[in-house]
Design a protein around this motif. Sequence first.
Motif, PDB file in Angstrom:
ATOM      1  N   LEU A 119    -104.225   9.015 -55.195  1.00 59.02           N
ATOM      2  CA  LEU A 119    -105.227  10.028 -54.857  1.00 59.02           C
ATOM      3  C   LEU A 119    -105.590  10.847 -56.089  1.00 59.02           C
ATOM      4  CD1 LEU A 119    -103.804  11.262 -51.425  1.00 59.02           C
ATOM      5  CD2 LEU A 119    -105.681   9.649 -51.824  1.00 59.02           C
ATOM      6  N   VAL A 120    -104.589  11.128 -56.930  1.00 57.07           N
ATOM      7  CA  VAL A 120    -104.832  11.878 -58.165  1.00 57.07           C
ATOM      8  C   VAL A 120    -105.753  11.085 -59.087  1.00 57.07           C
ATOM      9  CG1 VAL A 120    -103.742  12.793 -60.260  1.00 57.07           C
ATOM     10  CG2 VAL A 120    -102.654  13.130 -58.027  1.00 57.07           C
ATOM     11  N   VAL A 121    -105.519   9.780 -59.181  1.00 55.27           N
ATOM     12  CA  VAL A 121    -106.347   8.917 -60.034  1.00 55.27           C
ATOM     13  C   VAL A 121    -107.801   8.933 -59.567  1.00 55.27           C
ATOM     14  CG1 VAL A 121    -106.797   6.527 -60.712  1.00 55.27           C
ATOM     15  CG2 VAL A 121    -104.463   7.413 -60.764  1.00 55.27           C
ATOM     16  N   GLU A 122    -108.017   8.854 -58.256  1.00 56.12           N
ATOM     17  CA  GLU A 122    -109.391   8.851 -57.724  1.00 56.12           C
ATOM     18  C   GLU A 122    -110.074  10.189 -58.001  1.00 56.12           C
ATOM     19  OE1 GLU A 122    -110.916   6.135 -56.552  1.00 56.12           O
ATOM     20  OE2 GLU A 122    -109.043   5.189 -57.169  1.00 56.12           O
ATOM     21  N   ALA A 123    -109.352  11.280 -57.840  1.00 55.46           N
ATOM     22  CA  ALA A 123    -109.926  12.597 -58.115  1.00 55.46           C
ATOM     23  C   ALA A 123    -110.244  12.743 -59.602  1.00 55.46           C
ATOM     24  CB  ALA A 123    -108.952  13.686 -57.669  1.00 55.46           C
ATOM     25  N   ARG A 124    -109.361  12.225 -60.450  1.00 53.80           N
ATOM     26  CA  ARG A 124    -109.576  12.269 -61.898  1.00 53.80           C
ATOM     27  C   ARG A 124    -110.821  11.475 -62.286  1.00 53.80           C
ATOM     28  NH1 ARG A 124    -104.956   9.269 -64.592  1.00 53.80           N
ATOM     29  NH2 ARG A 124    -106.279   7.430 -64.300  1.00 53.80           N
ATOM     30  N   THR A 125    -110.982  10.303 -61.694  1.00 53.50           N
ATOM     31  CA  THR A 125    -112.148   9.471 -61.995  1.00 53.50           C
ATOM     32  C   THR A 125    -113.435  10.180 -61.595  1.00 53.50           C
ATOM     33  OG1 THR A 125    -110.844   7.446 -61.709  1.00 53.50           O
ATOM     34  CG2 THR A 125    -113.234   7.231 -61.586  1.00 53.50           C
ATOM     35  N   ASN A 126    -113.453  10.788 -60.443  1.00 50.00           N
ATOM     36  CA  ASN A 126    -114.655  11.510 -59.995  1.00 50.00           C
ATOM     37  C   ASN A 126    -114.981  12.675 -60.926  1.00 50.00           C
ATOM     38  OD1 ASN A 126    -115.071   9.826 -57.784  1.00 50.00           O
ATOM     39  ND2 ASN A 126    -113.773  11.056 -56.448  1.00 50.00           N
ATOM     40  N   ARG A 127    -113.942  13.345 -61.389  1.00 52.09           N
ATOM     41  CA  ARG A 127    -114.150  14.448 -62.329  1.00 52.09           C
ATOM     42  C   ARG A 127    -114.719  13.939 -63.653  1.00 52.09           C
ATOM     43  NH1 ARG A 127    -109.266  17.570 -65.256  1.00 52.09           N
ATOM     44  NH2 ARG A 127    -110.497  18.946 -66.609  1.00 52.09           N
ATOM     45  N   LEU A 128    -114.184  12.807 -64.111  1.00 52.76           N
ATOM     46  CA  LEU A 128    -114.692  12.222 -65.354  1.00 52.76           C
ATOM     47  C   LEU A 128    -116.148  11.783 -65.221  1.00 52.76           C
ATOM     48  CD1 LEU A 128    -111.587  10.185 -66.544  1.00 52.76           C
ATOM     49  CD2 LEU A 128    -112.931  11.702 -68.006  1.00 52.76           C
ATOM     50  N   ILE A 129    -116.516  11.240 -64.064  1.00 55.63           N
ATOM     51  CA  ILE A 129    -117.899  10.811 -63.841  1.00 55.63           C
ATOM     52  C   ILE A 129    -118.847  11.997 -63.976  1.00 55.63           C
ATOM     53  CG2 ILE A 129    -119.506   9.965 -62.079  1.00 55.63           C
ATOM     54  CD1 ILE A 129    -117.217   8.153 -61.067  1.00 55.63           C
ATOM     55  N   GLU A 130    -118.442  13.138 -63.423  1.00 59.09           N
ATOM     56  CA  GLU A 130    -119.272  14.344 -63.529  1.00 59.09           C
ATOM     57  C   GLU A 130    -119.319  14.841 -64.962  1.00 59.09           C
ATOM     58  OE1 GLU A 130    -121.115  16.079 -61.286  1.00 59.09           O
ATOM     59  OE2 GLU A 130    -120.758  14.448 -59.855  1.00 59.09           O
ATOM     60  N   ASP A 131    -118.165  14.953 -65.591  1.00 60.29           N
ATOM     61  CA  ASP A 131    -118.091  15.524 -66.937  1.00 60.29           C
ATOM     62  C   ASP A 131    -118.701  14.606 -67.992  1.00 60.29           C
ATOM     63  OD1 ASP A 131    -116.802  17.540 -65.655  1.00 60.29           O
ATOM     64  OD2 ASP A 131    -114.829  17.179 -66.538  1.00 60.29           O
TER      65      ASP A 131
END
Length: 581
Positions: free
Chosen positions: A202-214
Motif C-alpha cells: 500500500l505504501v508503494v502504491e501511495a508513493r507511486t501516485n505521489r511521484l506521478i503528481e510531483d
Amino acid sequence: MEKKIMLGNQAIARGAYEAGVKVSSAYPGTPSTEVSEYLVKYEGVYAEWAPNEKVATEVAVGASMSGVRAMCAMKHVGVNVAADPLYSVSYVGANGGLVMIAADDPGLYSSQNEQDTRRVARAACVPVIEPSDSEEARYFTKRAFEISEEYDTPVIVRTTTRLAHSQGLVNLEERVEPEDKPYERNPAKFVMMPGNAKGRHLVVEARTNRLIEDACTIDINKVTYNDTKIGVITSGIPYQYVKEVLPNASILKLGLVNPLPKKLIEEFASKVETLYIVEELEPVIEEQVKSWGIKCIGKEIFTIQGEYSANMLRKAILGETVEADDAAAVPMRPPILCPGCPHRATFSVLKKLKIHASGDIGCYTLGAVAPLNVVDTTLCMGASISMLHGMEKAKGSEYVKNWVAVIGDSTFMHTGVNSLMNMAYNKATGTVIILDNSTTGMTGHQDNPATGKTLSGETTLAIDLVKICEAMNIKHVTVVDPYDLEKFEEVVKTEVAREELSVIIAQSPCALLKEYVPAGKCYVDPEKCRKCGKCLIAGCPAIKKDKETGKAIIDDTMCNGCGLCMKNCPFEAISLKKRGE
C-alpha cells in the motif's frame, strides 16, 4: 565552476561522489563497468566488485538501511540477476539514498538481448531517471539520491551504451557530506514476511501516485515550446537526435521516465498538432500515453530494434533519405579471440575430438564462430553447466559423452558455483571445463573473487577453484595448461568417458594481462612450409596465408608467442624466437 570532458560512466561516478555516496558494489558488465572503475578512485567512497549483481544490490541495500547513501551498478541483464532483491526493496524503501545504475544496450554491442530496464522498473514500481548527456549523467545521479531519500524508494538511473561511452562537458561541483541517517529497528518496514509486505505494498502504491503528481513539476522534466505543429516526447540519448533533426519542434524531454507525469503529458499533447514519441527499444512511454486516449505516433514508424540515429528520424518523420558516406560502407570486423588467448588452445583440442561445448557468457563465447565452431549454446551467466545437466537428465549419460560445459573463472564465481553444486547434488556425470584465465576478460580485465585482488587493487583472499570443487565432493578435479596440447587432450578424453562428475580447470593467463610476459615471437621457415594450412585451423589473427606463395606468414607485431601454431604444424616449419634472442 571547473569543467571537464567526461565519459557518461565517468560522469555518473562523479555525480555519485558529489552526492556523498559511501558504499558502492557492482559486477562488471559492459556498458556499465567503468562507473565503478572511476568511482573507486575517489577518497571517502568504498567501492567493490561483487560476485554477481544480486549480491551487489543486497550490499547496497544493507548500506542504505544502515543510514548512508549507497549504490550498485550493472548492465541490463544484470538487473535480471538482481531482480529478487530489487522487487522486494521497492517495498522496503531506503534509509540512506539507494541508487541502482542500470546500463541498457540498444544495438546489442556486447549483450545477448535488448531488454528494456524500464519494463522491469514498472513491474517493480521503482522510479527511473534517464540522462541524455554526460552533464545530465552527473546531475541526474545526484538527484537520484535526493529523490530516493525524499520518497523513501530505490531509484534506477538508466543509461545506454551510447551515453555510457560518449563524452561531454561536465560541470564539477564539490562533494556533499550528508549526515548518516540513524538506524531505527522497524520490522514492519524492513522484514518482508507476508503480513508486513501487505502493508508495504500500500505504501508503494501511495508513493507511486505521489511521484506521478510531483513529476509534473520536477526539474529534470523539461518542456520547450517552439513550433507547435510538431511535438515530441522523448528522453535519454534520442533527445539529442530529435534536437538535431527537429530544431524548431516543441519538445517534452523526460528525465523521470517512470512513473510518467500524466498531467504534464496531457497538457503538452493538447498544445501540439502532431505528437511523436521517440524512445529506443520498447514502447514504454508510448503505450501509457495511448492508454490515456492521447493520439500520438510511435512504433508504427520507429523501430523497436537497435539504436536510433538522426538519419533514421529524418527518414521516419520528414521522409528525407541521407546518402551514407564512405565510412558507413566499411565492412564490419567480426570479433575474434586475441592472439595468445588460451581459450583458442582449449577449443582447438575440443574441435579435434569433435566435442560439443555448452557455452556461457565471456570471451570464450567466440568459440561458437568459425573457424573453431565448438560452442553450441549460450544463454546467460552460469547456464552452460545447468544446460549440460539438463541434457544428461533428458537423454542419459551416454548422450553427453561428447559434450562438455565451458565457463570462465569469473562467470563460475558469478553463478556457475550453484550450477555445479546442482550437478554434484543430483548425481550428474558430465564434464565441466573452467577456463581460468585469471581475470574477467570480456569487460576489460577486472578482478574477481578468484584472482586475489579487490577493485582497488588490494591483495585479498583468493577463492581456490580446486577446493571449491572438492568441497562439493567432486572426486575428479584436474588442473591443466591448455597449451600442453597432448596432456590436455588426454585429460579431456579421460574425463568425458567417466561415469562420474568431473571438472577440468584449463589454467593459463589472459595474454592481455599486464603481468603476462610473452615467451617470444613465432616465425615461419618458408623452406619447410608445405601449405597444409593446419596452423590456420585455430584461427589466430596473427597468422595468415601469403597471397602470392600460399605459405603461412606470421605478423610479429601481433604474435604473443603462445606456440599453438607451432605445435599444430606437422612439418616443424614454425619456430619460437624467445625474448632476448
